[in-house]
Design a protein around this motif. Sequence first.
Motif, PDB file in Angstrom:
ATOM      1  N   SER A  44      51.269  37.824  43.691  1.00 57.55           N
ATOM      2  CA  SER A  44      51.007  36.924  42.565  1.00 57.55           C
ATOM      3  C   SER A  44      51.927  37.260  41.405  1.00 57.55           C
ATOM      4  N   ALA A  45      52.142  38.552  41.178  1.00 63.34           N
ATOM      5  CA  ALA A  45      53.045  38.980  40.105  1.00 63.34           C
ATOM      6  C   ALA A  45      54.487  38.635  40.437  1.00 63.34           C
ATOM      7  N   LEU A  46      54.880  38.889  41.676  1.00 55.12           N
ATOM      8  CA  LEU A  46      56.258  38.611  42.108  1.00 55.12           C
ATOM      9  C   LEU A  46      56.559  37.114  42.017  1.00 55.12           C
ATOM     10  N   MET A  47      55.583  36.275  42.375  1.00 56.81           N
ATOM     11  CA  MET A  47      55.772  34.820  42.350  1.00 56.81           C
ATOM     12  C   MET A  47      55.585  34.214  40.955  1.00 56.81           C
ATOM     13  N   GLU A  48      55.244  35.076  39.970  1.00 59.00           N
ATOM     14  CA  GLU A  48      54.944  34.586  38.623  1.00 59.00           C
ATOM     15  C   GLU A  48      53.834  33.538  38.658  1.00 59.00           C
ATOM     16  N   CYS A  49      52.837  33.840  39.471  1.00 61.35           N
ATOM     17  CA  CYS A  49      51.699  32.939  39.671  1.00 61.35           C
ATOM     18  C   CYS A  49      50.535  33.403  38.783  1.00 61.35           C
ATOM     19  N   PRO A  50      50.060  32.573  37.858  1.00 57.31           N
ATOM     20  CA  PRO A  50      49.029  33.014  36.909  1.00 57.31           C
ATOM     21  C   PRO A  50      47.608  33.008  37.475  1.00 57.31           C
ATOM     22  N   SER A  51      47.427  33.652  38.598  1.00 60.27           N
ATOM     23  CA  SER A  51      46.086  33.771  39.191  1.00 60.27           C
ATOM     24  C   SER A  51      45.204  34.643  38.314  1.00 60.27           C
ATOM     25  N   ILE A  52      43.895  34.510  38.521  1.00 59.34           N
ATOM     26  CA  ILE A  52      42.924  35.294  37.756  1.00 59.34           C
ATOM     27  C   ILE A  52      42.050  36.064  38.737  1.00 59.34           C
ATOM     28  N   PHE A  53      41.993  37.376  38.557  1.00 59.96           N
ATOM     29  CA  PHE A  53      41.211  38.240  39.429  1.00 59.96           C
ATOM     30  C   PHE A  53      40.141  38.944  38.590  1.00 59.96           C
ATOM     31  N   VAL A  54      38.899  38.868  39.032  1.00 57.59           N
ATOM     32  CA  VAL A  54      37.771  39.442  38.299  1.00 57.59           C
ATOM     33  C   VAL A  54      37.233  40.610  39.114  1.00 57.59           C
ATOM     34  N   PHE A  55      37.598  41.820  38.732  1.00 61.90           N
ATOM     35  CA  PHE A  55      37.158  43.000  39.476  1.00 61.90           C
ATOM     36  C   PHE A  55      36.218  43.822  38.590  1.00 61.90           C
ATOM     37  N   THR A  56      34.977  43.912  39.026  1.00 60.49           N
ATOM     38  CA  THR A  56      33.933  44.567  38.241  1.00 60.49           C
ATOM     39  C   THR A  56      33.638  45.970  38.771  1.00 60.49           C
ATOM     40  N   HIS A  57      32.663  46.632  38.128  1.00 62.46           N
ATOM     41  CA  HIS A  57      32.300  48.002  38.521  1.00 62.46           C
ATOM     42  C   HIS A  57      33.556  48.876  38.451  1.00 62.46           C
ATOM     43  N   ASP A  58      34.096  48.952  37.219  1.00 62.23           N
ATOM     44  CA  ASP A  58      35.465  49.415  37.013  1.00 62.23           C
ATOM     45  C   ASP A  58      35.621  50.912  36.822  1.00 62.23           C
ATOM     46  N   SER A  59      34.548  51.711  37.018  1.00 66.82           N
ATOM     47  CA  SER A  59      34.658  53.145  36.765  1.00 66.82           C
ATOM     48  C   SER A  59      33.543  53.899  37.483  1.00 66.82           C
ATOM     49  N   VAL A  60      33.460  55.201  37.208  1.00 65.56           N
ATOM     50  CA  VAL A  60      32.363  55.997  37.765  1.00 65.56           C
ATOM     51  C   VAL A  60      31.027  55.579  37.176  1.00 65.56           C
ATOM     52  N   GLY A  61      31.058  54.687  36.192  1.00 60.82           N
ATOM     53  CA  GLY A  61      29.823  54.114  35.674  1.00 60.82           C
ATOM     54  C   GLY A  61      29.064  53.337  36.726  1.00 60.82           C
ATOM     55  N   VAL A  62      29.688  53.087  37.875  1.00 65.19           N
ATOM     56  CA  VAL A  62      29.008  52.464  39.017  1.00 65.19           C
ATOM     57  C   VAL A  62      27.762  53.269  39.368  1.00 65.19           C
ATOM     58  N   GLY A  63      27.890  54.615  39.322  1.00 69.08           N
ATOM     59  CA  GLY A  63      26.718  55.466  39.503  1.00 69.08           C
ATOM     60  C   GLY A  63      26.361  55.810  40.927  1.00 69.08           C
ATOM     61  N   GLU A  64      25.153  55.416  41.347  1.00 67.51           N
ATOM     62  CA  GLU A  64      24.575  55.924  42.601  1.00 67.51           C
ATOM     63  C   GLU A  64      25.358  55.553  43.853  1.00 67.51           C
ATOM     64  N   ASP A  65      26.149  54.489  43.826  1.00 70.44           N
ATOM     65  CA  ASP A  65      26.931  54.141  45.014  1.00 70.44           C
ATOM     66  C   ASP A  65      27.944  55.231  45.364  1.00 70.44           C
ATOM     67  N   GLY A  66      28.293  56.050  44.402  1.00 75.61           N
ATOM     68  CA  GLY A  66      29.069  57.239  44.674  1.00 75.61           C
ATOM     69  C   GLY A  66      30.568  57.032  44.803  1.00 75.61           C
ATOM     70  N   PRO A  67      31.276  58.086  45.253  1.00 76.19           N
ATOM     71  CA  PRO A  67      32.741  58.113  45.241  1.00 76.19           C
ATOM     72  C   PRO A  67      33.417  56.985  46.012  1.00 76.19           C
ATOM     73  N   THR A  68      32.769  56.475  47.067  1.00 73.60           N
ATOM     74  CA  THR A  68      33.406  55.403  47.833  1.00 73.60           C
ATOM     75  C   THR A  68      33.519  54.116  47.034  1.00 73.60           C
ATOM     76  N   HIS A  69      32.664  53.979  46.017  1.00 69.56           N
ATOM     77  CA  HIS A  69      32.651  52.750  45.223  1.00 69.56           C
ATOM     78  C   HIS A  69      33.110  52.976  43.775  1.00 69.56           C
ATOM     79  N   GLU A  70      33.579  54.175  43.470  1.00 64.71           N
ATOM     80  CA  GLU A  70      33.978  54.500  42.100  1.00 64.71           C
ATOM     81  C   GLU A  70      35.497  54.581  41.995  1.00 64.71           C
ATOM     82  N   PRO A  71      36.123  53.616  41.332  1.00 57.99           N
ATOM     83  CA  PRO A  71      37.582  53.632  41.203  1.00 57.99           C
ATOM     84  C   PRO A  71      38.047  54.783  40.307  1.00 57.99           C
ATOM     85  N   ILE A  72      39.104  55.441  40.712  1.00 57.58           N
ATOM     86  CA  ILE A  72      39.693  56.531  39.922  1.00 57.58           C
ATOM     87  C   ILE A  72      41.158  56.210  39.594  1.00 57.58           C
TER      88      ILE A  72
END
Length: 447
Positions: A234-262
């Motif tokens: 999308s960046a290479l094509m200069e395409c203005p797509s919109i991506f909504v990615f939530t649960h953006d930190s260890v604030g995810v909590g109980e789901d643990g390391p597999t679901h916590e972005p670092i």
Amino acid sequence: GWHVVRCDGNDLPAIDAAIRESQAVTDRPSLIMAKTIIGFGSPKLAGTSKAHSNPFGAEELAATKAALGISPEPFHVDEDVLSHYRQLGEKGTGTHAEWSEAFKAYHGAEPELGAQLRDAIAGELGKGWLEALPTIADKVATRKAGEMVINAIAESLPTLMGGSADLAESNLTTQKGRGYFQPDSPSGKTVNFGVREFAMCSAVNGITLHGGTRGYGGSFLVFSDYARPALRLSALMECPSIFVFTHDSVGVGEDGPTHEPIEHLTSLRAIPNFNLFRPADGNETAVGWKVALQAKTFPTLLALSRQALPAVTPEDVLNHPAEKGGYVLKDASAEPKVVLIGTGSEIQHCVKAQEALEAEGIPTRVVSLPSWFLFEKQDAAYKASVLPVGIPRVSIEAGSTLAWPRYAEVNLGIDTFGLSAPGDQVMKEFGMTPENLIETAKRLVLG
């Protein structure tokens, strides 16, 4: 339940027949399995890995062309191919003329809808959605703020469509009351993409590139790894797509390391022409959506929190300093002795730390830096006004510190995998607190 066709992938008539057979099957999906030979036609390299990795060279290229019956002339196009494409051009010209007449008649019969369609195709979104952008004074998760924005502007943006990779109840990407995009409801605005982040983001790119429509797709930030090729393209094509990615930190909590972005924030910021926007509160979230929708040549990824965040940034979402990527959120009472820089959920800690440091006689500036991409687009004078040279700086972000020395000498972050526990407890364990920020700043300033 699939219709399956096998064919020789090096036999053009066989491929054509397989496609036509599959097109005739309308009650189930089709899969065409085409068996091919790598380097087909090359006397020496066909069927070997060298056909993929090695240049053919002039001699082998000529031999391959001869074997395939292709003219040795460089960039040669056969006359029948040239004639075919010229006929397609003529056909396209006629089809376009027919469409133009049909659109003219439609515009005459439905002036308002016709103008709306014309503007959408031209990439003009009008002003109604801007007037509908909400100011969010409540303490809410930025994913919730994103939902509020989507549903506030949806009525004014009928060609905005998107959804989630089977995480709609978590990502909060549903356009309420506007239906689901299905064969029997093509006017539905919410797309159920299924558990397939790469396919979802590829589809979002296609929706956006098509013209007349703007696409968005949502998932958890940690799963952006699955979608990375589509994000990068999308960046290479200069395409203005919109991506909504939530649960953006260890604030995810109980789901643990597999679901916590670092490492994900740093990794995504490294993509050229890619706007990663991590808002501090609901108002910055609205600004992120504004930037994303007004973009013409770059995609935007909104990195949103699972947990609620207090409103700490200006309420004027139409003229918000976050559009510059970074700005002075709260200035020092005098010449600053230290600058605290943060993004997203850590900005609240910067604000609290400033209050404490000022009370102890240490003039402190707070800088919100939701988008490095947008900040780096500003001129040198503006960047220096926000981050003056010679004043000690401390950064705080619940993710990798790898790239933060670009902006600060001391970096508070997380350079190990996360933990499974309540989100606020995990944040505290990793020092994502105002207390740690206060002590770190004092050590830097006072020694």
